[in-house]
Scaffold this active site. Structure first.
Site, PDB file in Angstrom:
ATOM      1  N   GLY A  69       0.813  -1.213   0.000  1.00  0.00           N
ATOM      2  CA  GLY A  69       0.000   0.000   0.000  1.00  0.00           C
ATOM      3  C   GLY A  69       0.847   1.264   0.000  1.00  0.00           C
ATOM      4  N   GLN A 178      -7.829  -0.191   3.788  1.00  0.00           N
ATOM      5  CA  GLN A 178      -8.577  -0.717   4.937  1.00  0.00           C
ATOM      6  C   GLN A 178     -10.029  -0.996   4.582  1.00  0.00           C
ATOM      7  OE1 GLN A 178      -7.293  -1.685   7.712  1.00  0.00           O
ATOM      8  NE2 GLN A 178      -5.363  -0.581   7.952  1.00  0.00           N
ATOM      9  N   ALA A 197      -3.649  -3.125  -0.409  1.00  0.00           N
ATOM     10  CA  ALA A 197      -2.506  -3.914   0.080  1.00  0.00           C
ATOM     11  C   ALA A 197      -2.992  -5.330   0.354  1.00  0.00           C
ATOM     12  CB  ALA A 197      -1.945  -3.306   1.357  1.00  0.00           C
ATOM     13  N   CYS A 326       2.871   1.663  11.703  1.00  0.00           N
ATOM     14  CA  CYS A 326       4.181   2.217  11.318  1.00  0.00           C
ATOM     15  C   CYS A 326       4.764   3.028  12.452  1.00  0.00           C
ATOM     16  CB  CYS A 326       4.057   3.117  10.096  1.00  0.00           C
ATOM     17  SG  CYS A 326       2.472   3.120   9.382  1.00  0.00           S
TER      18      CYS A 326
HETATM   19  C1  LIG Z   1      -4.991   3.139   5.085  1.00  0.00           C
HETATM   20  C2  LIG Z   1      -3.639   2.560   4.810  1.00  0.00           C
HETATM   21  N1  LIG Z   1      -3.005   2.877   3.691  1.00  0.00           N
HETATM   22  C3  LIG Z   1      -1.791   2.377   3.381  1.00  0.00           C
HETATM   23  C4  LIG Z   1      -1.147   1.493   4.222  1.00  0.00           C
HETATM   24  C5  LIG Z   1       0.213   0.967   3.858  1.00  0.00           C
HETATM   25  O1  LIG Z   1       0.144  -0.345   3.389  1.00  0.00           O
HETATM   26  P1  LIG Z   1       1.425  -1.315   3.425  1.00  0.00           P
HETATM   27  O2  LIG Z   1       1.563  -1.756   4.827  1.00  0.00           O
HETATM   28  O3  LIG Z   1       1.078  -2.433   2.492  1.00  0.00           O
HETATM   29  O4  LIG Z   1       2.597  -0.522   2.950  1.00  0.00           O
HETATM   30  C6  LIG Z   1      -1.776   1.124   5.416  1.00  0.00           C
HETATM   31  C7  LIG Z   1      -1.099   0.189   6.367  1.00  0.00           C
HETATM   32  O5  LIG Z   1      -1.364   0.206   7.536  1.00  0.00           O
HETATM   33  C8  LIG Z   1      -3.051   1.664   5.716  1.00  0.00           C
HETATM   34  O6  LIG Z   1      -3.698   1.334   6.836  1.00  0.00           O
END
Ligand SMILES: Cc1ncc(COP(=O)(O)O)c(C=O)c1O
Length: 381
Positions: A69, A178, A197, A326
């Site tokens: 993502g 999500q 993702a 993160c």
């Molecule tokens: C709303 C949203 N967008 C993007 C991401 C990023 O995805 P990825 O973990 O695959 O990099 C996340 C991950 O928590 C997310 O919750």
């Protein structure tokens, strides 16, 4: 361990693991090779692209496979502003995932005009907030709106914001990471660029997708070979693609149905925690009171550090999160809750996210763990 952190990631489904193992054994050749083993590997990429096209409501040939993502979101923003040229402004918000927020901050440093829409206390970027952010801008290139917020589960008004963006000649990026497989796809239709993702829908980590409407020309972030039509160079993995394809099919065949039943469990847990807080003298408040996806609860426990509460629950066998995945490990309060309700509410926030297989018994056990932790805390206070 009772795992209530499905917004961070989901366990890979057995059918996903089976597909990945078969592909890893039979299709390990380089998908870019023209020989038959290469073509066999390539077929898994095309299968994933096909499934994602259906899930996202965009043509399969416009689906770019990425590392997840984060990369998909960066690529979506980059297409409009590559090289720091300024074709128009970007409208976004602090409710977005850091892969949008940080990319937007970087674009601002490069001279792009970035407007930040203000969230409501209930956790939405509503049409009025987008209209205020759009006011007085000559040219708008891009608007971003996630479909479901990663911290609160609040649903965002994608269709309304798409209409506003399109009326101004702008494109809309919808982060459906999500949302896909959890809520009805109609809730997140309308984006010109849509990101997902695999690992949030029981697929493998390390793969995601950006799907775009026909006519949108993407620009690569990495330079290299011609994979993914030159937009995302680097040798692809057929096994990841095979797992993603199965996860995407599961997501569109019954995904939202599997999540719908979780609303009752979530609401029961939330009510139990609010009344427990009342008994023990802590104010427990729900963060995100606008309509939500069925499986997410974000609560602030006055007098507690969310990170300390999550750590104490971990020792009691319950996995939840404070802040986004993160930021986890840095104990940084959630920027989403801070933007909605201020730093104090963010500091004491905990996110509970249920999954497809979460049972009533697990939710009851989680509530008992909260009782033990909060009681101990109140004795120490
Ligand atoms: C709303 C949203 N967008 C993007 C991401 C990023 O995805 P990825 O973990 O695959 O990099 C996340 C991950 O928590 C997310 O919750």
């Amino acid at each position: 361990m009772i795992y209530l952190d499905h917004n961070a990631t989901t366990p890979p489904h057995a059918s996903v693991l089976d597909a990945m193992r078969a592909a890893a054994e039979q299709a390990w050749a380089n998908p870019a090779s023209v020989h038959r083993p290469g073509q066999r590997a390539r077929a898994f990429l095309e299968q994933a692209r096909g499934e994602l096209g259906v899930l996202l409501g965009l043509p399969a040939r416009e689906v770019v496979l990425t590392s997840g993502g984060t990369e998909a979101n960066n690529l979506a923003l980059w297409h409009a502003f590559a090289g720091g040229r300024a074709p128009g402004a970007l409208v976004t918000s602090r409710l977005e995932h850091p892969s949008i927020v940080r990319a937007a901050e970087d674009l601002a440093r490069r001279g792009i005009e970035v407007r930040w829409a203000t969230p409501t206390e209930a956790g939405q970027i509503d049409a009025a907030a987008i209209e205020r952010a759009l006011a007085g801008i000559d040219r708008v290139a891009l608007v971003t709106l996630q479909a479901v917020n990663h911290e609160t589960g609040v649903l965002q008004p994608v269709a309304e914001v798409a209409a506003l963006a399109h009326a101004r000649g702008a494109r809309l990026v919808v982060d459906a990471v999500q949302a896909a497989g959890r809520i009805d796809p109609d809730c997140w239709r309308g984006g010109d660029l849509v990101t997902v993702a695999s690992h949030k829908m029981r697929g493998p980590k390390g793969i995601g997708a950006l799907a775009v409407a026909p006519g949108i020309k993407l620009r690569p972030l990495l330079l290299g070979g011609e994979q993914e039509r030159g937009v995302r160079p680097g040798t692809q993995d057929a096994a990841l693609a095979a797992g993603f394809a199965v996860a995407a099919r599961r997501a569109r065949e019954g995904g939202p149905g599997r999540y719908a039943r979780l609303a009752g469990l979530r609401d029961g847990l939330e009510a139990g925690l609010v009344s427990l807080g009342g008994e023990l003298g802590y104010e427990v408040r729900v963060n995100g009171t606008a309509p939500r996806a069925p499986h997410v609860s974000n609560l602030s426990f006055a007098g507690w550090e969310g990170a300390a509460l999550a750590a104490a629950l971990d020792l009691e066998g319950v996995a939840v999160s404070s802040g986004s995945a993160c930021s986890a490990g840095t104990a940084r309060p959630s920027p989403v809750i801070a933007a909605m309700l201020g730093r104090e509410r963010a500091r004491s926030a905990v996110r509970i996210s249920l999954g497809e297989d979460t049972t009533e018994a697990e939710v009851d056990m989680a509530l008992s763990a909260f009782v033990r932790v909060l009681r101990r805390g109140s004795l120490n206070a």
